[in-house]
Design a protein around this motif. Structure first.
Motif, PDB file in Angstrom:
ATOM      1  N   VAL A 263      66.964  14.744  29.456  1.00  0.00           N
ATOM      2  CA  VAL A 263      66.266  15.927  28.346  1.00  0.00           C
ATOM      3  C   VAL A 263      67.441  17.470  29.155  1.00  0.00           C
ATOM      4  O   VAL A 263      67.324  17.352  30.176  1.00  0.00           O
ATOM      5  N   HIS A 264      66.940  18.269  28.694  1.00  0.00           N
ATOM      6  CA  HIS A 264      66.751  19.346  29.333  1.00  0.00           C
ATOM      7  C   HIS A 264      66.073  19.797  30.808  1.00  0.00           C
ATOM      8  O   HIS A 264      65.359  19.672  30.800  1.00  0.00           O
ATOM      9  N   PRO A 265      66.676  20.399  31.618  1.00  0.00           N
ATOM     10  CA  PRO A 265      66.375  20.587  32.762  1.00  0.00           C
ATOM     11  C   PRO A 265      65.209  21.490  32.597  1.00  0.00           C
ATOM     12  O   PRO A 265      63.890  21.121  33.232  1.00  0.00           O
ATOM     13  N   ALA A 266      64.815  22.100  31.739  1.00  0.00           N
ATOM     14  CA  ALA A 266      63.811  23.244  31.437  1.00  0.00           C
ATOM     15  C   ALA A 266      62.812  22.442  30.651  1.00  0.00           C
ATOM     16  O   ALA A 266      61.096  22.630  31.965  1.00  0.00           O
ATOM     17  N   THR A 267      63.253  21.583  30.259  1.00  0.00           N
ATOM     18  CA  THR A 267      61.925  20.744  29.303  1.00  0.00           C
ATOM     19  C   THR A 267      60.943  20.239  30.419  1.00  0.00           C
ATOM     20  O   THR A 267      59.789  19.669  30.432  1.00  0.00           O
ATOM     21  N   ALA A 268      62.242  19.422  31.636  1.00  0.00           N
ATOM     22  CA  ALA A 268      60.985  18.931  32.701  1.00  0.00           C
ATOM     23  C   ALA A 268      60.442  19.685  33.231  1.00  0.00           C
ATOM     24  O   ALA A 268      59.573  18.740  33.679  1.00  0.00           O
ATOM     25  N   VAL A 269      60.818  20.496  33.606  1.00  0.00           N
ATOM     26  CA  VAL A 269      60.350  21.350  34.001  1.00  0.00           C
ATOM     27  C   VAL A 269      59.023  22.020  33.809  1.00  0.00           C
ATOM     28  O   VAL A 269      58.067  21.628  33.928  1.00  0.00           O
ATOM     29  N   ILE A 270      59.197  22.091  32.173  1.00  0.00           N
ATOM     30  CA  ILE A 270      57.434  22.568  32.222  1.00  0.00           C
ATOM     31  C   ILE A 270      56.992  20.959  31.688  1.00  0.00           C
ATOM     32  O   ILE A 270      55.472  21.071  31.389  1.00  0.00           O
ATOM     33  N   THR A 271      57.320  20.227  31.826  1.00  0.00           N
ATOM     34  CA  THR A 271      56.769  19.147  31.616  1.00  0.00           C
ATOM     35  C   THR A 271      55.428  18.660  33.144  1.00  0.00           C
ATOM     36  O   THR A 271      54.359  18.584  32.598  1.00  0.00           O
ATOM     37  N   SER A 272      56.727  18.676  34.400  1.00  0.00           N
ATOM     38  CA  SER A 272      55.885  18.271  35.025  1.00  0.00           C
ATOM     39  C   SER A 272      54.635  19.705  35.720  1.00  0.00           C
ATOM     40  O   SER A 272      53.494  19.009  35.972  1.00  0.00           O
ATOM     41  N   ALA A 273      55.151  21.374  34.884  1.00  0.00           N
ATOM     42  CA  ALA A 273      53.981  21.937  35.292  1.00  0.00           C
ATOM     43  C   ALA A 273      52.859  21.060  34.366  1.00  0.00           C
ATOM     44  O   ALA A 273      51.826  21.065  35.467  1.00  0.00           O
ATOM     45  N   ILE A 274      52.738  21.362  33.425  1.00  0.00           N
ATOM     46  CA  ILE A 274      51.541  20.651  32.444  1.00  0.00           C
ATOM     47  C   ILE A 274      51.337  19.566  32.663  1.00  0.00           C
ATOM     48  O   ILE A 274      50.659  19.009  33.198  1.00  0.00           O
ATOM     49  N   LEU A 275      51.915  17.986  33.775  1.00  0.00           N
ATOM     50  CA  LEU A 275      51.440  17.766  34.058  1.00  0.00           C
ATOM     51  C   LEU A 275      50.165  17.502  35.504  1.00  0.00           C
ATOM     52  O   LEU A 275      49.929  16.956  36.008  1.00  0.00           O
ATOM     53  N   GLY A 276      50.741  18.404  36.558  1.00  0.00           N
ATOM     54  CA  GLY A 276      50.461  18.812  37.398  1.00  0.00           C
ATOM     55  C   GLY A 276      48.818  19.889  36.783  1.00  0.00           C
ATOM     56  O   GLY A 276      48.021  18.937  37.442  1.00  0.00           O
ATOM     57  N   TYR A 277      49.072  19.871  35.786  1.00  0.00           N
ATOM     58  CA  TYR A 277      47.910  20.982  35.664  1.00  0.00           C
ATOM     59  C   TYR A 277      46.621  19.757  34.973  1.00  0.00           C
ATOM     60  O   TYR A 277      45.675  19.945  35.674  1.00  0.00           O
ATOM     61  N   LEU A 278      46.987  18.606  35.025  1.00  0.00           N
ATOM     62  CA  LEU A 278      46.055  17.685  34.633  1.00  0.00           C
ATOM     63  C   LEU A 278      45.909  17.388  35.007  1.00  0.00           C
ATOM     64  O   LEU A 278      44.484  16.259  35.821  1.00  0.00           O
ATOM     65  N   LEU A 279      46.991  16.289  36.198  1.00  0.00           N
ATOM     66  CA  LEU A 279      47.091  15.677  37.259  1.00  0.00           C
ATOM     67  C   LEU A 279      46.317  16.575  38.068  1.00  0.00           C
ATOM     68  O   LEU A 279      45.106  15.409  39.037  1.00  0.00           O
ATOM     69  N   PHE A 280      46.273  17.846  38.637  1.00  0.00           N
ATOM     70  CA  PHE A 280      46.033  18.454  40.470  1.00  0.00           C
ATOM     71  C   PHE A 280      44.680  19.187  39.745  1.00  0.00           C
ATOM     72  O   PHE A 280      43.551  19.556  41.092  1.00  0.00           O
ATOM     73  N   ALA A 281      44.293  19.443  38.627  1.00  0.00           N
ATOM     74  CA  ALA A 281      43.244  20.503  38.498  1.00  0.00           C
ATOM     75  C   ALA A 281      41.750  20.250  39.129  1.00  0.00           C
ATOM     76  O   ALA A 281      41.481  18.690  38.639  1.00  0.00           O
ATOM     77  N   GLY A 282      41.268  20.784  40.540  1.00  0.00           N
ATOM     78  CA  GLY A 282      39.744  20.563  39.968  1.00  0.00           C
ATOM     79  C   GLY A 282      39.885  19.145  41.574  1.00  0.00           C
ATOM     80  O   GLY A 282      38.987  19.078  41.949  1.00  0.00           O
ATOM     81  N   ARG A 283      41.521  18.522  41.986  1.00  0.00           N
ATOM     82  CA  ARG A 283      41.161  17.984  43.592  1.00  0.00           C
ATOM     83  C   ARG A 283      42.296  18.395  44.347  1.00  0.00           C
ATOM     84  O   ARG A 283      43.351  18.143  44.294  1.00  0.00           O
ATOM     85  N   GLU A 284      41.454  19.127  44.993  1.00  0.00           N
ATOM     86  CA  GLU A 284      42.139  19.820  45.949  1.00  0.00           C
ATOM     87  C   GLU A 284      42.332  19.097  47.371  1.00  0.00           C
ATOM     88  O   GLU A 284      41.804  17.878  47.446  1.00  0.00           O
ATOM     89  N   GLY A 285      43.275  19.595  47.852  1.00  0.00           N
ATOM     90  CA  GLY A 285      43.326  18.873  49.191  1.00  0.00           C
ATOM     91  C   GLY A 285      44.258  17.564  49.434  1.00  0.00           C
ATOM     92  O   GLY A 285      44.460  16.772  50.290  1.00  0.00           O
ATOM     93  N   SER A 286      44.883  17.255  48.135  1.00  0.00           N
ATOM     94  CA  SER A 286      45.785  16.000  47.998  1.00  0.00           C
ATOM     95  C   SER A 286      47.259  16.640  48.398  1.00  0.00           C
ATOM     96  O   SER A 286      48.296  17.449  47.998  1.00  0.00           O
TER      97      SER A 286
END
Lengths: 189, 171
Positions: free
Chosen positions: A166-189
């Protein structure tokens, strides 16, 4: 934020930012991360424009913007020290040497690329770059891949980039969305 | 052509997270796969050269690709395109970003991008290996560099030059 324009002539500071970053840009090989210690030496230890803690904050800020690390760093530090003109002077200083050196070399490079010694040198150098990249991935990995969520995103990334192309830009956007979903509200990790 | 160079490198600038190494897959996709400005072999050589010359790796790459595609104008346009998004973002956002950066959603997004940066660097290694180093000799050089990087404080440029010299000897 304090501004240093009151302490000395702004033109002088702008010029010093330009020459300081120009010298660093001209003599460091290996990209932005290799420049950081030299930038720190110039800005913190030599010129005392900011202290070490603030310098580290600025570096973190520069790295959270997309773009060229060295240019971002120059822009953020230049902005902090002397506003917009400082940012422009530092960016120009950091980028200009490599631009000029490449222009000097580029004709010879594409002309002699097929010369037997040059092509064998490049064949070795390409393989060397692979080693450097693997090392960079491993050393970053030990610092960043410290929990399952990070490993999950890394795994998705390898799947998307290496296997699905896939286009690397798509991968970066995917990771940003995943980061928002997985890391939000769980600080200190 | 000139406009296309500018837009392409501005796009690379917008999505380039994690520094020079992580930019390689993005450049390769845009420059080789989508626009055909360089062949895969030329791209790999250009990457090797950009590790040996001073300055930011991504700037070196932009200048090289721009010059090869459209001469001096191309070099200027590609390099400006690459740094334009950052320049604008910093001019507009720098004042607020130190505060914004502390916000949990921003932290979460950045925490998500970091592992992807490692995947991007890994993908760059796979691309170069597949196109240029996938021989026994190439593997030996790559492993030597990996071991020297891990066990000593050899400078990357020294390692690339050493690899080149080994290349002249063994190829």
């Amino acid at each position: 934020m304090r501004n240093y324009s009151g302490q000395a002539n702004t033109v002088v500071i702008t010029w010093r930012l330009f020459t300081g970053f120009f010298r660093i840009g001209a003599f460091t090989v290996g990209g932005g991360y290799a420049m950081l210690p030299l930038i720190q030496h110039y800005i913190v230890e030599k010129k005392h424009w900011v202290d070490k803690n603030e310098f580290l904050d600025l570096i973190a800020l520069a790295q959270s913007f997309p773009g060229v690390i060295a240019i971002n760093t120059a822009a953020v530090i230049g902005y902090r020290i002397n506003g917009l003109s400082g940012a422009l002077a530092a960016m120009l200083g950091a980028g200009l040497p490599s631009f000029m050196i490449i222009l000097l070399l580029v004709n010879y490079f594409f002309r002699f690329r097929n010369n037997i010694y040059v092509s064998h040198f490049l064949a070795g150098a390409r393989a060397g770059v692979v080693g450097l990249l693997v090392y960079a991935a491993c050393s970053l990995g030990t610092r960043i891949l410290r929990n399952m969520r990070a490993w999950f995103i890394f795994g998705i990334g390898v799947l998307l980039l290496v296997f699905l192309h896939v286009h690397p830009a798509t991968a970066v956007i995917t990771s940003a969305i995943l980061g928002y979903l997985l890391f939000a509200g769980r600080e200190g990790s | 052509m000139i406009w296309q160079l500018f837009v392409t490198f501005a796009k690379i600038g917008v999505f380039a997270f994690g520094g020079g190494y992580a930019v390689i897959p993005l450049m390769q996709r845009e420059v080789v796969t989508l626009h055909g400005w360089l062949s895969a072999g030329q791209m790999v050589d250009v990457i090797a050269l950009s590790q040996m010359t001073p300055g930011p790796v991504a700037i070196n790459l932009a200048t090289l690709v721009g010059y090869h595609t459209a001469g001096l104008t191309g070099a200027v346009v590609a390099t400006l395109g690459l740094i334009m998004p950052t320049a604008v973002a910093i001019a507009v956002l720098a004042r607020f970003f130190l505060v914004l950066q502390e916000r949990p959603p921003v932290q979460a997004v950045l925490a998500g991008i970091k592992p992807m940066v490692i995947a991007l660097i890994f993908a760059a290694a796979v691309f170069i290996f597949a196109n240029a180093a996938s021989s026994a000799k190439g593997t030996i050089i790559a492993l030597t560099v990996l071991l020297l990087s891990a066990s000593s404080r050899w400078h990357p440029m020294a390692l690339i030059i050493l690899s080149g010299i080994i290349g002249i000897i063994i190829y």
